[in-house]
Design an enzyme around this catalytic site. Structure first.
Site, short mmCIF file in Angstrom:
data_model
loop_
_atom_site.label_atom_id
_atom_site.label_comp_id
_atom_site.label_asym_id
_atom_site.label_seq_id
_atom_site.Cartn_x
_atom_site.Cartn_y
_atom_site.Cartn_z
CE LYS A 43 51.48 7.25 23.74
NZ LYS A 43 52.78 7.08 23.16
CE1 TYR A 272 62.51 5.07 -8.78
CE2 TYR A 272 61.38 4.72 -6.70
CZ TYR A 272 61.49 5.39 -7.91
OH TYR A 272 60.60 6.37 -8.24
C1 LIG Z 1 53.41 7.81 29.25
C2 LIG Z 1 52.83 6.68 28.48
N1 LIG Z 1 51.92 5.88 29.06
C3 LIG Z 1 51.37 4.84 28.40
C4 LIG Z 1 51.72 4.54 27.11
C5 LIG Z 1 51.10 3.34 26.44
O1 LIG Z 1 52.07 2.38 26.19
P1 LIG Z 1 51.73 0.98 25.50
O2 LIG Z 1 51.38 1.29 24.09
O3 LIG Z 1 52.97 0.20 25.62
O4 LIG Z 1 50.59 0.38 26.25
C6 LIG Z 1 52.67 5.34 26.47
C7 LIG Z 1 53.07 5.02 25.09
O5 LIG Z 1 54.12 5.22 24.62
C8 LIG Z 1 53.23 6.44 27.16
O6 LIG Z 1 54.13 7.25 26.59
#
Ligand SMILES: Cc1ncc(COP(=O)(O)O)c(C=O)c1O
Length: 383
Positions: A43, A272
């Site tokens: 994601k 700045y």
């Molecule tokens: C529902 C869910 N699963 C898995 C993950 C993966 O987490 P990580 O990056 O800690 O492995 C996330 C990330 O935020 C998540 O929201």
């Protein structure tokens, strides 16, 4: 000091992503966890690494599922020709799930209304929707709340019997607040899994563990882990050494070229608000990254930067497009390479040092890298 390797050909402003590192990291994590299934989380543009190349590299390392938050992210993977199973878990309240169904994307269900919407979409499409029920066991974010579990399991079993959905998975997400907090959540999750099975559901995937629990809590692994951060070579403990001990290597190096150099006298104010003044005659190097490129302004006067064979600090405020580094008497010329973060074994600051300098976590630093910073890939992803 000898120049670390790989700096002959640095772009003006680029994130180099080593796809072989992602592939090798997944392979190492797969071996460590030993679960039947492995969901690689890509994601938010693959945590800043590029969703499609990261997904391909993770699949090459043995991931058999991909995880994303929103359906649009899943569709982007499909449009690129990726046909691996994909789970999504955060939906527009208006979502009809038609696109998800057409693209064969598994729908994470956190509300009873979503179960109904997925079943309706399946009815219209004439084939069952793949769903995975997300149980809220403590985070109080997404996920079906505890009082609705039984109703959800019963309704899901009816819809499954009617051929409108297939419950492919049950999952939860942990807080990492403490080991005991996560154990309490897992106990609750176990109750949920047992109740779901008693209601007649038989999910292929049962999953709770993201990076931290997958690595540190074997009980959380069930038959599937759902890992983001660690596949990119970082440690949820914010300790590079902990990631290296697991055989993980950081996939991203953020680097560029010095855009300007000035030799200035003592007492020279910088950037700045003049929050920095040189203590003596010194050399200032201008680095072409700013908060418009994801560099936190909170790292002003703190962020570490490799320049001219050593690590120096940001001098003054990080601006939108640029910041200044006081390199003392180091020999620096316009066009010299700079590395904001990379593999600490090459002498570069690890991303965790930027996280610490900014009061945040490594997840956030890499995910913010986007926009004007070119993503440049090395390695083939089949590693
Ligand atoms: C529902 C869910 N699963 C898995 C993950 C993966 O987490 P990580 O990056 O800690 O492995 C996330 C990330 O935020 C998540 O929201």
């Amino acid at each position: 000091m000898p120049e670390p390797r790989g700096l002959e050909d640095v772009g003006f402003r680029e994130a180099v992503v080593d796809l072989d590192a992602i592939t090798a990291n997944v392979r190492a994590l797969r071996e460590l966890t030993g679960t039947e299934h492995f969901i690689a989380v890509v994601k938010a543009n693959g945590y800043g690494h590029g969703a499609v190349p990261a997904a391909r590299a993770a699949l090459a390392g043995g991931a058999d599922w991909l995880g994303v938050a929103v359906i649009g992210e899943a569709l982007e993977l499909r449009a690129a020709g990726i046909d691996a199973p994909i789970l999504t878990w955060l939906h527009d309240p208006q979502e009809s799930f038609e696109d998800a169904l057409a693209a064969d994307v598994s729908i994470g269900v956190s509300r009873l209304e979503q179960l109904a919407a997925a079943a309706d979409a399946a009815e219209r499409a004439g084939r069952p929707a793949s769903v995975q029920l997300k149980l809220d066991t403590g985070l109080s974010r997404n996920g079906l709340p505890r009082p609705e579990w039984d109703a959800a399991f019963q309704r899901a079993a009816q819809l499954e019997a009617a051929g409108r959905i297939r419950v492919a998975g049950l999952f939860t997400h942990l807080s990492n607040a403490s080991l005991q907090d996560d154990v309490d959540c897992l106990d609750l999750f176990d109750e949920g899994v047992a109740a779901a099975r008693a209601a007649g559901l038989a999910p292929e995937l049962v999953h709770a563990a993201a990076s931290a629990a997958a690595v540190g809590q074997p009980d959380a692994r069930y038959n599937c882990v759902r890992i983001g951060l660690a596949i990119y070579g970082m440690s949820p403990l914010q300790q590079p050494a902990a990631a290296r001990a697991l055989g993980l290597r950081p996939a991203m190096t953020l680097r560029g070229r010095v855009a300007n150099v000035k030799r200035v006298p003592a007492g020279t104010a910088v950037s700045y608000d003049y929050t920095y003044r040189t203590e003596r005659e010194t050399t200032l190097a201008l680095v072409p990254f700013g908060y418009g490129d994801g560099i936190p302004r909170a790292a002003s006067n703190r962020g570490p930067v490799w320049i001219a064979g050593g690590v120096h600090r940001v001098a003054g405020r990080v601006a939108m497009d640029q910041f200044v580094v006081d390199v003392g008497d180091s020999e620096v010329a316009v066009g010299d390479p700079v590395v904001l973060f990379g593999d600490e074994r090459d002498g570069f600051p690890p991303v965790e040092d930027w996280a610490e300098a900014s009061g945040t976590i490594n997840w956030e630093i890499v995910t913010r890298v986007a926009g004007r910073t070119a993503l440049r890939y090395v390695g083939g992803g089949d590693g």
